[in-house]
Write a protein that holds these residues in place. Structure first.
Motif, PDB file in Angstrom:
ATOM      1  N   SER A 103      -3.290   0.049  -8.842  1.00  0.00           N
ATOM      2  CA  SER A 103      -3.412  -0.762  -7.620  1.00  0.00           C
ATOM      3  C   SER A 103      -3.736  -2.211  -7.954  1.00  0.00           C
ATOM      4  O   SER A 103      -4.313  -2.933  -7.138  1.00  0.00           O
ATOM      5  N   TYR A 112      -6.946   0.711  -0.295  1.00  0.00           N
ATOM      6  CA  TYR A 112      -6.195   0.709  -1.558  1.00  0.00           C
ATOM      7  C   TYR A 112      -7.040   1.181  -2.736  1.00  0.00           C
ATOM      8  O   TYR A 112      -6.500   1.666  -3.744  1.00  0.00           O
ATOM      9  N   ARG A 113      -8.366   1.061  -2.632  1.00  0.00           N
ATOM     10  CA  ARG A 113      -9.226   1.544  -3.720  1.00  0.00           C
ATOM     11  C   ARG A 113      -9.287   3.068  -3.810  1.00  0.00           C
ATOM     12  O   ARG A 113      -9.816   3.612  -4.779  1.00  0.00           O
ATOM     13  N   LEU A 142       1.413   3.229  -3.207  1.00  0.00           N
ATOM     14  CA  LEU A 142       0.265   3.880  -3.837  1.00  0.00           C
ATOM     15  C   LEU A 142       0.269   5.378  -3.585  1.00  0.00           C
ATOM     16  O   LEU A 142       0.779   5.857  -2.576  1.00  0.00           O
ATOM     17  N   ILE A 159       0.842  -1.201   0.000  1.00  0.00           N
ATOM     18  CA  ILE A 159       0.000   0.000   0.000  1.00  0.00           C
ATOM     19  C   ILE A 159       0.877   1.251   0.000  1.00  0.00           C
ATOM     20  O   ILE A 159       0.492   2.301  -0.526  1.00  0.00           O
ATOM     21  N   ASN A 171      -2.274  -4.764  -5.583  1.00  0.00           N
ATOM     22  CA  ASN A 171      -3.036  -4.811  -4.329  1.00  0.00           C
ATOM     23  C   ASN A 171      -4.307  -5.623  -4.501  1.00  0.00           C
ATOM     24  O   ASN A 171      -4.696  -6.398  -3.607  1.00  0.00           O
ATOM     25  N   ASN A 172      -4.951  -5.472  -5.658  1.00  0.00           N
ATOM     26  CA  ASN A 172      -6.172  -6.218  -5.937  1.00  0.00           C
ATOM     27  C   ASN A 172      -5.886  -7.716  -6.045  1.00  0.00           C
ATOM     28  O   ASN A 172      -6.629  -8.550  -5.506  1.00  0.00           O
ATOM     29  N   ALA A 200      -6.595   4.806  -4.068  1.00  0.00           N
ATOM     30  CA  ALA A 200      -5.363   5.206  -4.754  1.00  0.00           C
ATOM     31  C   ALA A 200      -5.644   5.746  -6.150  1.00  0.00           C
ATOM     32  O   ALA A 200      -6.601   5.326  -6.824  1.00  0.00           O
TER      33      ALA A 200
END
Length: 325
Positions: A200, A193-194, A174, A171, A203-204, A196
């Motif tokens: 990402s 994280y969504r 980001l 994270i 991260n997903n 950012a």
């Protein structure tokens, strides 16, 4: 100047690490303070219940067995998990301190996710204990030993700590150039994280990897062990012996249902249809807190060994088998 160098300069110029995140929590729910008071009660009872269970296992020598090493680890994880989550949650929303500094948010995320993950795999270790006890009863004491269980639990802590540290660590790459409002009751991974602005996708991917490792794999392994246990029980001729063997599994099955059903149900509902953020937050907060409250109750009220140990500790004149330091 090369294309890669130009891209690096542009990235560095636009990279934003926020000083704070804002935890939004619930939206437009009347009398939500009562819910936070309920969580406060849950936390107090969780500390008392798990503290009692930890004390009983520690002080009663007859409970110094591999099985109760696993139970001790579960109670310790429940206690630490609730302590990591609920006091900060109450401080955030009861006292309206919703801004949390960036570094504290990542630390918050790490400990909550780690302790929930360890709880999941501790239930797998419990299933392994029951599997060996019922399917290989004559070899149980040679297979399920204290060093073997200690090694399994230690590996669980090290592996999951590394996994969660990596998930939280990426994270930090980001850039958060837009909203810093986390639509959750704590610094949850996906809601953070969504937010950012840059890519990402890693991260997903790691979110799906964590979902598979922390939820899917444990459920599959537990299901496989109980299929094997069911086959072994079907070969027992005596109905009385079969019921006695099944009784030793009931506490574990209750713990599995309490922990996994709400999480799996929420994820299925999220994929199949829209879930209101308030409903998701309520379900998620209860999933993180209620199992830790109920686990010691299940093991106190459903396990005869623990009940007898509690009686020996608190009823004068009985042989309590304590360790005197």
């Amino acid at each position: 100047m090369g294309l890669e160098e130009k891209a690096a300069i542009v990235f560095n110029a636009t990279f934003v690490r926020p000083a704070n995140f804002y935890l939004s929590g619930f939206s437009n729910i009347p009398h939500v303070t009562y819910y936070y008071v309920f969580l406060c009660f849950v936390f107090i009872m969780t500390v008392l219940g798990n503290g009692l269970l930890l004390s009983v296992i520690y002080m009663v020598k007859t409970l110094h067995t591999p099985k109760y090493m696993i139970v001790f680890n579960l109670a310790f994880t429940d206690l630490c998990g609730s302590t990591a989550l609920i006091p900060k949650l109450l401080d955030t929303f009861l006292f309206d301190r919703r801004y949390i500094i960036y570094e504290a948010c990542l630390s918050y995320m790490f400990f909550v996710l780690l302790l929930a993950s360890v709880q999941s795999w501790t239930l797998v270790t419990m299933a392994y204990d029951r599997f060996i006890a019922i399917c290989f009863p004559l070899r149980y004491h040679s297979i399920v030993t204290k060093p073997a269980i200690a090694a399994m639990l230690l590996f669980t802590w090290i592996f999951l700590s590394s996994l969660v540290a990596f998930i939280v660590g990426i994270i930090d790459r980001l850039s958060f150039c837009g909203s810093v409002v986390v639509k959750s009751f704590f610094c949850d991974h996906a809601p953070v994280y969504r937010l950012a602005c840059n890519d990402s996708s890693l991260n997903n991917i790691m979110a799906y990897v964590a979902f598979i490792i922390v939820l899917c794999c444990p459920l599959i392994l537990i299901a496989i062990t109980y299929v094997c246990i069911s086959i072994a029980l079907s070969r027992i001729a005596s109905t009385e012996e079969r019921l006695k063997a099944m009784k030793t599994c009931t506490s574990h099955l209750i713990l599995v249902a309490i922990f996994f059903l709400p999480v799996v149900g929420t994820n299925i509902a999220a994929v199949a249809s829209y879930i209101h953020p308030n409903a998701r937050i309520i379900n998620s907060s209860l999933t993180h807190t209620i199992p830790a409250l109920l686990n010691p109750i299940v093991y106190s009220l459903k396990t005869e060994e623990v009940l007898n140990s509690i009686r020996k500790l608190f009823i004068p004149g009985t042989d309590n088998g304590l360790i005197f330091l």
